[in-house]
Design a protein around this motif. Structure first.
Motif, short mmCIF file in Angstrom:
data_model
loop_
_atom_site.label_atom_id
_atom_site.label_comp_id
_atom_site.label_asym_id
_atom_site.label_seq_id
_atom_site.Cartn_x
_atom_site.Cartn_y
_atom_site.Cartn_z
N MET A 105 0.88 -1.20 -0.03
CA MET A 105 -0.29 0.20 0.44
C MET A 105 0.61 0.96 -0.09
SD MET A 105 -2.88 -1.05 -0.57
CE MET A 105 -4.17 0.87 -0.01
N ALA A 106 2.14 1.13 0.27
CA ALA A 106 2.47 2.48 0.61
C ALA A 106 3.70 2.58 -1.12
CB ALA A 106 4.11 2.43 1.42
N ILE A 107 3.73 2.10 -1.55
CA ILE A 107 4.45 1.93 -2.96
C ILE A 107 3.22 2.39 -3.86
CG2 ILE A 107 4.78 0.05 -4.86
CD1 ILE A 107 6.40 -2.11 -3.04
N THR A 108 2.06 1.70 -3.39
CA THR A 108 0.75 2.28 -4.18
C THR A 108 0.80 3.60 -4.33
OG1 THR A 108 -0.50 0.16 -4.16
CG2 THR A 108 -1.46 1.63 -4.83
N THR A 109 0.56 4.06 -2.99
CA THR A 109 1.72 5.64 -3.01
C THR A 109 1.98 6.65 -3.06
OG1 THR A 109 -0.30 5.16 -0.55
CG2 THR A 109 1.22 7.65 -0.65
N ASP A 110 3.60 5.97 -2.92
CA ASP A 110 5.31 6.12 -3.56
C ASP A 110 4.09 5.81 -5.67
OD1 ASP A 110 5.84 6.71 -1.94
OD2 ASP A 110 7.02 4.60 -1.35
N GLU A 111 3.26 5.18 -5.89
CA GLU A 111 3.44 5.60 -8.07
C GLU A 111 2.61 6.36 -8.32
OE1 GLU A 111 6.09 4.00 -8.53
OE2 GLU A 111 6.67 1.82 -8.64
N ALA A 112 1.80 6.74 -6.92
CA ALA A 112 0.38 7.89 -7.95
C ALA A 112 1.28 9.42 -7.51
CB ALA A 112 -0.47 7.76 -6.64
N TRP A 113 2.21 9.19 -6.70
CA TRP A 113 2.37 10.69 -6.80
C TRP A 113 4.33 10.72 -7.71
CZ3 TRP A 113 3.40 15.26 -5.20
CH2 TRP A 113 4.40 15.81 -4.89
N HIS A 114 4.73 9.64 -7.49
CA HIS A 114 5.73 9.06 -8.46
C HIS A 114 4.72 9.92 -9.91
CE1 HIS A 114 7.69 6.74 -6.78
NE2 HIS A 114 8.59 7.53 -6.27
N GLY A 115 3.66 9.08 -10.43
CA GLY A 115 2.76 9.49 -11.83
C GLY A 115 2.81 10.88 -11.46
N GLN A 116 2.42 11.74 -10.98
CA GLN A 116 1.76 13.65 -10.32
C GLN A 116 3.82 14.21 -10.92
OE1 GLN A 116 -0.19 14.32 -7.04
NE2 GLN A 116 -0.18 16.55 -7.19
N PHE A 117 4.37 13.61 -9.82
CA PHE A 117 5.42 14.47 -9.89
C PHE A 117 6.23 14.43 -11.81
CE2 PHE A 117 8.56 11.85 -7.29
CZ PHE A 117 8.81 11.23 -7.83
N THR A 118 5.89 13.40 -11.74
CA THR A 118 6.54 13.64 -13.46
C THR A 118 6.22 13.52 -14.19
OG1 THR A 118 7.20 11.58 -12.84
CG2 THR A 118 7.09 11.63 -14.67
N ALA A 119 4.63 13.62 -14.58
CA ALA A 119 3.67 15.08 -15.23
C ALA A 119 3.57 16.40 -14.85
CB ALA A 119 2.49 14.03 -14.79
N ASP A 120 4.33 16.95 -13.98
CA ASP A 120 4.42 18.36 -14.03
C ASP A 120 5.91 18.24 -14.19
OD1 ASP A 120 3.99 20.83 -11.61
OD2 ASP A 120 5.85 20.05 -11.09
N LEU A 121 6.77 17.27 -13.89
CA LEU A 121 8.16 18.03 -14.39
C LEU A 121 7.86 18.16 -16.08
CD1 LEU A 121 11.29 18.24 -14.15
CD2 LEU A 121 10.88 15.66 -14.19
N MET A 122 7.10 17.28 -16.67
CA MET A 122 7.01 17.10 -18.59
C MET A 122 6.57 18.90 -19.03
SD MET A 122 5.37 13.15 -19.20
CE MET A 122 4.78 14.30 -20.68
N ARG A 123 5.37 19.36 -17.73
CA ARG A 123 5.29 20.30 -18.11
C ARG A 123 5.73 21.55 -17.62
NH1 ARG A 123 0.28 17.70 -15.53
NH2 ARG A 123 0.98 17.97 -13.22
N ARG A 124 6.27 21.80 -16.71
CA ARG A 124 7.66 22.57 -16.73
C ARG A 124 8.72 22.77 -17.88
NH1 ARG A 124 9.92 22.50 -11.05
NH2 ARG A 124 8.51 20.62 -11.34
N ILE A 125 9.10 21.12 -18.09
CA ILE A 125 10.31 21.43 -19.39
C ILE A 125 9.37 21.80 -20.29
CG2 ILE A 125 10.93 20.34 -20.76
CD1 ILE A 125 11.87 17.65 -18.46
#
Length: 302
Positions: A103-123
């Motif tokens: 369940m902790a990994i599930t939380t991590d991976e959702a966050w990874h998807g969010q901050f990675t999508a944010d990184l794409m927008r900023r680039i």
């Protein structure tokens, strides 16, 4: 492996996980390099063919595609599996501590998807290079083809194995970027946050693999083990459709992009796949699921 022998890598998750303690990184100055050229097939030849502006665009487009691949991997392949493990619907009998950590990994991976999508927008905002993304990637296409090749009853176990493979390989792909001073600081910092979490995920799925393997019949183990080489190659190897797509978007003529992508031979790919997958394959060899030497020889010839 018993519940008493499981050593959790998540004991300090509350004080170490990026979703708990790492804020979104502020944008820093732009640099000339947005993606490590050495990770691009034929980078030396392409740099001599493309104009400086087209080369810059190509590097940015490669980073955006890499990040999009990461978002899709987390959201479409890993998250469904870790959620099922966490709620005890994976079909594998696990200690309660392993279900909790899933369940902790599930939380991590959702966050990874969010901050990675944010990184794409900023680039995109910083470089003015809009992402040009394919509908799917070679790893997804291979995964779907292999999944369709096994009996429906074995597909849940296949999903678990593919997640094991991806989670023990992704940290290898991430590891070099935070140390690459050519990349913008905020890109390196975001990737470093991701990499730190993925080290825990790697440790978790190494521990998970014996439980999965024990849950399978001998014939099921044989069927799934035979699919691992293609899965590893699809994850770490070339995606020629993506290469051609990005070259055209960078400004290369379509015919030239097609010719370069399909005619260029990169003899370093096979040995690199064998090297970067060593840990993933070694854990399988420890369970006698594969012969390590023969498996590595097969990957080196990819």
């Amino acid at each position: 492996m018993t519940s008493a022998s499981y050593r959790s890598a998540f004991e300090n998750w509350d004080s170490r996980a990026s979703v708990r303690v790492k804020p979104l990184r502020p944008t820093t100055d732009e640099t000339a390099t947005f993606f490590p050229p050495e990770q691009i097939t034929g980078h030396e030849e392409l740099r001599g063919v493309l104009t400086p502006e087209a080369w810059r665009r190509y590097l940015v487009l490669n980073m955006q595609a890499y990040l999009d691949f990461t978002v899709q991997l987390e959201a479409l392949i890993v998250l469904p599996v870790t959620a099922l493990i966490g709620v005890d619907r994976s079909g594998v009998e696990l200690p309660e501590a392993m279900r909790r950590d899933a369940m902790a990994i599930t939380t991590d991976e959702a966050w990874h998807g969010q901050f990675t999508a944010d990184l794409m927008r900023r680039i995109h905002a910083q470089t003015s290079v809009a992402p040009s993304l394919p509908a799917t990637y070679e790893f997804q296409r291979t995964r779907d083809r292999l999944r369709d090749s096994v009996a429906p009853a074995l597909r849940p176990a296949f999903d678990l194995l593919v997640t094991y493979v991806s989670e023990t390989l992704i940290s290898t792909r991430l590891m070099s970027m935070p140390r690459d001073g050519r990349l913008p600081g905020y890109v390196r910092e975001v990737v470093a946050d991701h990499c730190e979490d993925e080290r825990r995920h790697h440790a978790y799925f190494r521990a998970f693999l014996p439980y999965l393997w024990r849950s399978l019949a001998a014939s099921e183990r044989s069927t799934l083990a035979a699919l691992v080489p293609d899965t590893v190659v699809a994850f770490l190897g070339r995606d020629k459709a993506l290469e051609e797509h990005l070259l055209v978007r960078a400004g290369m003529d379509a015919a030239a992009a097609r010719d370069f992508t399909h005619d260029f031979t990169d003899r370093s790919v096979g040995p690199r796949i064998a090297r970067d997958s060593l840990a993933c394959v070694r854990y399988l060899a420890e369970l006698h699921a594969v012969d390590l030497d023969r498996f590595q020889e097969r990957l080196a010839a990819a």
